[in-house]
Design a protein around this motif. Structure first.
Motif, PDB file in Angstrom:
ATOM      1  N   VAL A  36       7.265 -48.652 -20.995  1.00 51.81           N
ATOM      2  CA  VAL A  36       7.949 -47.358 -20.913  1.00 51.81           C
ATOM      3  C   VAL A  36       9.424 -47.618 -20.635  1.00 51.81           C
ATOM      4  CG1 VAL A  36       8.095 -45.199 -19.595  1.00 51.81           C
ATOM      5  CG2 VAL A  36       5.866 -46.169 -20.156  1.00 51.81           C
ATOM      6  N   TYR A  40      12.262 -43.840 -16.700  1.00 51.37           N
ATOM      7  CA  TYR A  40      11.591 -42.683 -17.313  1.00 51.37           C
ATOM      8  C   TYR A  40      11.090 -41.719 -16.244  1.00 51.37           C
ATOM      9  CZ  TYR A  40       8.612 -39.932 -20.364  1.00 51.37           C
ATOM     10  OH  TYR A  40       8.039 -38.900 -21.060  1.00 51.37           O
ATOM     11  N   ALA A  42       9.496 -37.653 -16.009  1.00 48.11           N
ATOM     12  CA  ALA A  42       9.071 -36.402 -16.649  1.00 48.11           C
ATOM     13  C   ALA A  42       8.602 -35.437 -15.575  1.00 48.11           C
ATOM     14  CB  ALA A  42       7.956 -36.674 -17.642  1.00 48.11           C
ATOM     15  N   VAL A  51      12.661 -34.108 -19.091  1.00 46.99           N
ATOM     16  CA  VAL A  51      12.286 -35.491 -19.381  1.00 46.99           C
ATOM     17  C   VAL A  51      13.568 -36.286 -19.581  1.00 46.99           C
ATOM     18  CG1 VAL A  51      10.987 -37.025 -20.894  1.00 46.99           C
ATOM     19  CG2 VAL A  51      10.146 -34.702 -20.489  1.00 46.99           C
ATOM     20  N   TYR A 128       2.815 -37.558 -22.512  1.00 46.43           N
ATOM     21  CA  TYR A 128       3.481 -38.447 -23.469  1.00 46.43           C
ATOM     22  C   TYR A 128       4.548 -39.247 -22.734  1.00 46.43           C
ATOM     23  CZ  TYR A 128       5.462 -40.214 -27.763  1.00 46.43           C
ATOM     24  OH  TYR A 128       5.879 -41.050 -28.767  1.00 46.43           O
ATOM     25  N   GLU A 129       4.737 -40.492 -23.153  1.00 46.88           N
ATOM     26  CA  GLU A 129       5.765 -41.334 -22.547  1.00 46.88           C
ATOM     27  C   GLU A 129       6.644 -41.926 -23.638  1.00 46.88           C
ATOM     28  OE1 GLU A 129       3.611 -43.022 -18.562  1.00 46.88           O
ATOM     29  OE2 GLU A 129       3.182 -44.061 -20.431  1.00 46.88           O
ATOM     30  N   HIS A 131       8.881 -45.011 -24.889  1.00 46.63           N
ATOM     31  CA  HIS A 131       8.861 -46.459 -24.662  1.00 46.63           C
ATOM     32  C   HIS A 131      10.182 -47.093 -25.063  1.00 46.63           C
ATOM     33  CE1 HIS A 131       4.453 -46.502 -24.002  1.00 46.63           C
ATOM     34  NE2 HIS A 131       4.525 -45.400 -24.735  1.00 46.63           N
TER      35      HIS A 131
END
Length: 196
Positions: A36, A40, A42, A51, A128-129, A131
């Motif tokens: 990721v 990150y 979110a 996000v 959802y991530e 990357h």
């Protein structure tokens, strides 16, 4: 024995495949196996989707709250009362009232449409991530970001949603100004209220 990361990646890939046609599934699968992106974060709730990552903001969207017609009427009533008390002429207040009345249905329709799109965006970002090397992220660039841009268009200055939200904020500002700055002295003031 499969690891949890592989299972999650497969589930994510299946969800994405249902939403859009991937141009290069192998490349996208490889993208999902990367770590990721750094930093990150979110924050996804019923009212907001935020996000971001280090040095990058992906989406900042917020659900709209419907301003009831009674709220508009109440703020106009307060404004008239304060205007009378402070001997302030409220130029255009009747036109503003008619403008709100004439455009309220379209405003409601646009808020409902916006919030429906917001729900779609919220649901699609949930879980959802992003990357490393997200320039390879088809889902992000072909689906998620365009959903955010669609919401941006619904807030353009020419929409009833934007105009009536701005008008309500402006009227509340006039109420605060008349309530706090003017003391009822016998000075004659004029506040011009613009329509639309």
């Amino acid at each position: 024995m499969k690891n949890k990361g592989e299972d999650r990646m497969k589930a994510e890939l299946q969800t994405i495949k249902k939403m859009m046609e991937l141009k290069n599934e192998g490349k996208f699968k490889e993208y999902l196996s990367r770590p990721v992106v750094s930093g990150y974060k979110a924050e996804i709730t019923d009212k907001k989707v935020e996000v971001s990552a280090d040095y990058t903001g992906f989406v900042y969207k917020y659900k709209r709250t419907i301003i009831e017609k009674e709220d508009f009427k109440e703020v106009l009533k307060q404004l008239r009362k304060l205007g009378k008390y402070n001997e302030t002429k409220l130029k255009g207040i009747n036109k503003v009232g008619r403008y709100i009345e004439d455009n309220y249905y379209d405003y409601l329709k646009e808020v409902v449409e916006y919030n429906a799109e917001f729900e779609r965006l919220r649901n699609d970002w949930a879980g959802y991530e992003v990357h490393e090397g997200f320039s390879d992220d088809e889902f992000l660039h072909e689906y998620l970001l365009p959903l955010g841009w669609k919401l941006d268009k619904k807030l353009y200055r020419n929409t009833k949603l934007s105009r009536l939200e701005d008008k309500y904020s402006e009227l509340k500002g006039y109420v605060r100004t008349l309530d706090s700055e003017l003391s009822g002295e016998s000075h004659y003031h004029t506040v011009s209220l613009t329509v639309g």
